[in-house]
Design an enzyme around this catalytic site. Structure first.
Site, short mmCIF file in Angstrom:
data_model
loop_
_atom_site.label_atom_id
_atom_site.label_comp_id
_atom_site.label_asym_id
_atom_site.label_seq_id
_atom_site.Cartn_x
_atom_site.Cartn_y
_atom_site.Cartn_z
N ILE A 47 0.76 -1.37 -0.18
CA ILE A 47 0.08 0.01 -0.04
C ILE A 47 0.93 1.26 -0.06
O ILE A 47 1.74 1.29 0.80
CB ILE A 47 -1.04 0.10 1.25
CG1 ILE A 47 -1.80 -1.21 1.45
CG2 ILE A 47 -1.62 1.16 1.19
CD1 ILE A 47 -2.46 -1.31 2.63
N HIS A 49 0.33 4.44 1.34
CA HIS A 49 -0.50 5.15 2.29
C HIS A 49 -0.55 6.43 2.15
O HIS A 49 0.35 7.13 1.41
CB HIS A 49 -0.14 4.73 3.63
CG HIS A 49 0.06 3.13 4.06
ND1 HIS A 49 -0.97 2.68 4.44
CD2 HIS A 49 1.15 2.19 4.34
CE1 HIS A 49 -0.60 1.26 4.71
NE2 HIS A 49 0.82 1.11 4.67
N ARG A 312 8.68 -7.10 9.69
CA ARG A 312 8.84 -5.62 9.73
C ARG A 312 10.19 -5.23 10.73
O ARG A 312 10.46 -5.78 11.56
CB ARG A 312 7.69 -4.90 10.34
CG ARG A 312 6.41 -5.27 9.85
CD ARG A 312 4.97 -4.58 10.78
NE ARG A 312 3.94 -4.98 10.38
CZ ARG A 312 3.36 -6.09 10.63
NH1 ARG A 312 3.60 -6.90 11.34
NH2 ARG A 312 1.95 -6.12 10.21
N CYS A 400 3.03 -19.59 -18.68
CA CYS A 400 2.33 -19.45 -17.50
C CYS A 400 0.75 -19.07 -17.82
O CYS A 400 0.42 -18.05 -18.26
CB CYS A 400 2.65 -18.58 -16.62
SG CYS A 400 1.51 -18.36 -15.13
N CYS A 402 -2.13 -19.78 -16.03
CA CYS A 402 -2.75 -18.81 -15.14
C CYS A 402 -2.83 -17.20 -15.37
O CYS A 402 -3.81 -16.54 -15.32
CB CYS A 402 -2.42 -18.93 -13.70
SG CYS A 402 -2.36 -20.95 -13.20
N CYS A 437 -2.38 -22.04 -9.86
CA CYS A 437 -1.63 -23.25 -9.90
C CYS A 437 -0.41 -23.22 -9.23
O CYS A 437 0.35 -24.25 -8.67
CB CYS A 437 -1.67 -23.97 -10.95
SG CYS A 437 -0.15 -23.65 -12.12
#
Ligand SMILES: Cc1cc2nc3c(=O)[nH]c(=O)nc-3n(C[C@H](O)[C@H](O)[C@H](O)COP(=O)(O)OP(=O)(O)OC[C@H]3O[C@@H](n4cnc5c(N)ncnc54)[C@H](O)[C@@H]3O)c2cc1C
Length: 478
Positions: A47, A49, A312, A400, A402, A437
């Site tokens: 994110i 922020h 973190r 790939c 997917c 997958c």
């Protein structure tokens, strides 16, 4: 002799390298892993922020709000992916509504723009799956989502094109001083001479600091966060980042749409003694499932395709620690960079170079901030796809299934100044193996392409680190 040596190639080291590559100086980046962005920058919520929750007046608040703005420049210059989601911070009762009002005031003092308080019915218009237990939300339209590995790769590739050197598998094991310079020992063997050092080693910043200053005034207290990843068929279930109210444990368990259509549920927040422990646990994932349910109804847990965790680099200093070492001139710590470290990263790089180092040099005339956009085949129009396939039939071979990644995109990920010859490195760059997958279909094909393109025996191709081969020996006689 280098002018600046940056230790650590996460998002922070990579963006600092890019900032320094503007000048006519010799810069080197040392990374202990076999790849860039393999630690904190690998496993987080992604994110950007708004900067709403760091306490007003802290470095975290200032650099998060500035960093959020600078992501717009990174999008223009490096062609990074950026999803403009906006965010809702959710309150569930009168007590939480009061906390939401306080958060609004804090965000206002931090200069967060375009915020609004909405009641449940107003919020429901854009998020129909919002939990009915929610009473009020703080809307933060400047919140965005990025792809942190890509930010680090593209920044470092741009820096390398502007003259920076990168050494991978180069673990700093000791640092000593000679006159006004530093000798860095790499892997207990090779030595490197440098005038200045930038310590951007994430959870290891205190260990590196102690190599030159036993009395360093911060300590890293690692904090683990566990996640579930939902398959990209969930796209649209939630469109904003959904936060609960922040607490002492941080921002809480969130729902976060990702740039490739998946949704992340998490993270948890538990202190740990082990800086390298990236396991997930039954308890952690159960906690996550229970808490995330207060944000949305009918979360499709049946679409979970993976769990993972990250650590973190929380510090006892309780703010970003970006300073020159008190006893060692030319030694800079960029430490305690936990959340919002992704958000603040571009601002941290500028703050370090301009305000702490005070590098007062003219920009070199041949500095080029632009990185050419990579070809992502599935994002092209039908006409562009046809033209590409005509020019190069490898765009016609899907490896790939997917994620619809073509053979040429795998080859592009292997080659180039920041290419990778490992299965995980290709997954991080081209996304082969990131889908439903999880590499079950394409991993063996990727392995063969790496072997062919690098002229390496199949059993010498690593999964990630050195000495992590997937194939050990032949088991069938031909
Ligand atoms: C669970 C979780 C969720 C988060 N969510 C968000 C979010 O949504 N938004 C946000 O803004 N921030 C978030 N963060 C914070 C963000 O991920 C970090 O602040 C950021 O990635 C820090 O980057 P870094 O480059 O400092 O650290 P790292 O990515 O850890 O890079 C440090 C590098 O130093 C290298 N290194 C260490 N020791 C040595 C050595 N001796 N020699 C050579 N190299 C060395 C490591 O291998 C590593 O590559 C989150 C973090 C976590 C863990």
């Amino acid at each position: 002799m280098y002018d600046y040596t940056i230790i650590g190639a996460g998002i922070i080291g990579s963006l600092i390298a890019r900032e320094l590559s503007k000048y006519d100086i010799k810069v080197c980046v040392l990374e202990k892993e076999n790849d860039v962005a393999n630690v904190q920058t690998r496993a987080n919520s992604a994110i950007v922020h708004s900067g709403h929750d760091p306490k007003q007046g802290t470095l975290k608040a200032k650099l998060a709000v500035w960093g959020n703005e600078l992501f717009e420049d990174l999008e223009k210059e490096l062609s990074i992916s950026l999803l403009r989601t906006g965010a809702y911070v959710c309150a569930h009762d009168q007590n939480e509504e009061k906390m939401l009002d306080d958060l609004y005031q804090n965000a206002r003092l931090n200069n967060v723009k375009e915020m609004k308080l909405l009641d449940y019915k107003e919020a429901l218009i854009e998020e129909p799956n919002l939990s009915p237990t929610i009473t009020k939300v703080l809307s933060l339209p400047t919140t965005k989502v990025c792809f942190p590995w890509e930010v680090a790769f593209f920044a470092l590739e741009n820096a390398i094109k502007n003259g920076v050197e990168l050494k991978r598998n180069a673990k700093v094991t000791d640092i000593s001083k000679i006159n006004d310079n530093y000798i860095i020992k790499i892997n207990n063997q090779e030595e490197l001479l440098t005038k200045n050092i930038i310590n951007a080693t994430g959870v290891y910043t205190d260990d590196i600091a102690k190599m030159v200053n036993k009395n360093i005034d911060f300590k890293i207290t690692p904090r683990k966060g566990e996640y579930f990843v939902l398959d990209k068929s969930v796209k649209g279930f939630i469109n904003h980042v959904l936060y609960p109210l922040p607490s002492k444990k941080g921002k809480g368990v969130l729902i976060t749409p990702q740039v490739h259509g998946n949704i992340l549920l998490g993270p948890t927040s538990e202190f740990t003694d082990n800086k390298d422990d990236i396991s997930t646990s039954m308890n952690g994932l159960a906690y996550l499932k229970e808490h995330v349910s207060s944000l949305a109804s009918n979360i499709p847990f049946q679409l979970v395709i993976r769990s993972f965790s990250g650590i973190r680099a929380t510090s006892t200093y309780e703010d970003f620690y970006i300073k020159e070492d008190e006893s060692n001139q030319g030694f800079y710590h960029v430490a305690g960079i936990d959340s919002p470290g992704i958000t603040a990263a571009p601002a941290i790089a500028k703050y370090l170079v301009n305000d702490i180092i005070k590098l007062n040099l003219p920009e070199k005339t041949n500095y080029n901030p632009i990185l050419q956009k990579k070809i992502v085949f599935k994002d092209l129009s039908d006409q562009e796809k046809k033209t590409k396939q005509k020019e190069n039939p490898l765009y016609g071979r899907i490896i790939c299934k997917c994620e619809d990644i073509t053979e040429q995109e795998i080859i592009d990920a292997i080659k180039g100044p920041l290419g990778s010859q490992t299965i995980k490195g290709i997954k991080k760059r081209a996304r082969a193996g990131s889908g439903l997958c999880q590499g079950g279909y394409c991993e063996s094909l990727v392995l063969k392409i790496i072997a062919r393109e690098t002229n390496t025996p199949l059993n010498e191709i690593n999964y990630d680190q050195l000495d992590t081969p997937i194939l050990l020996k032949e088991t069938k006689v031909k």
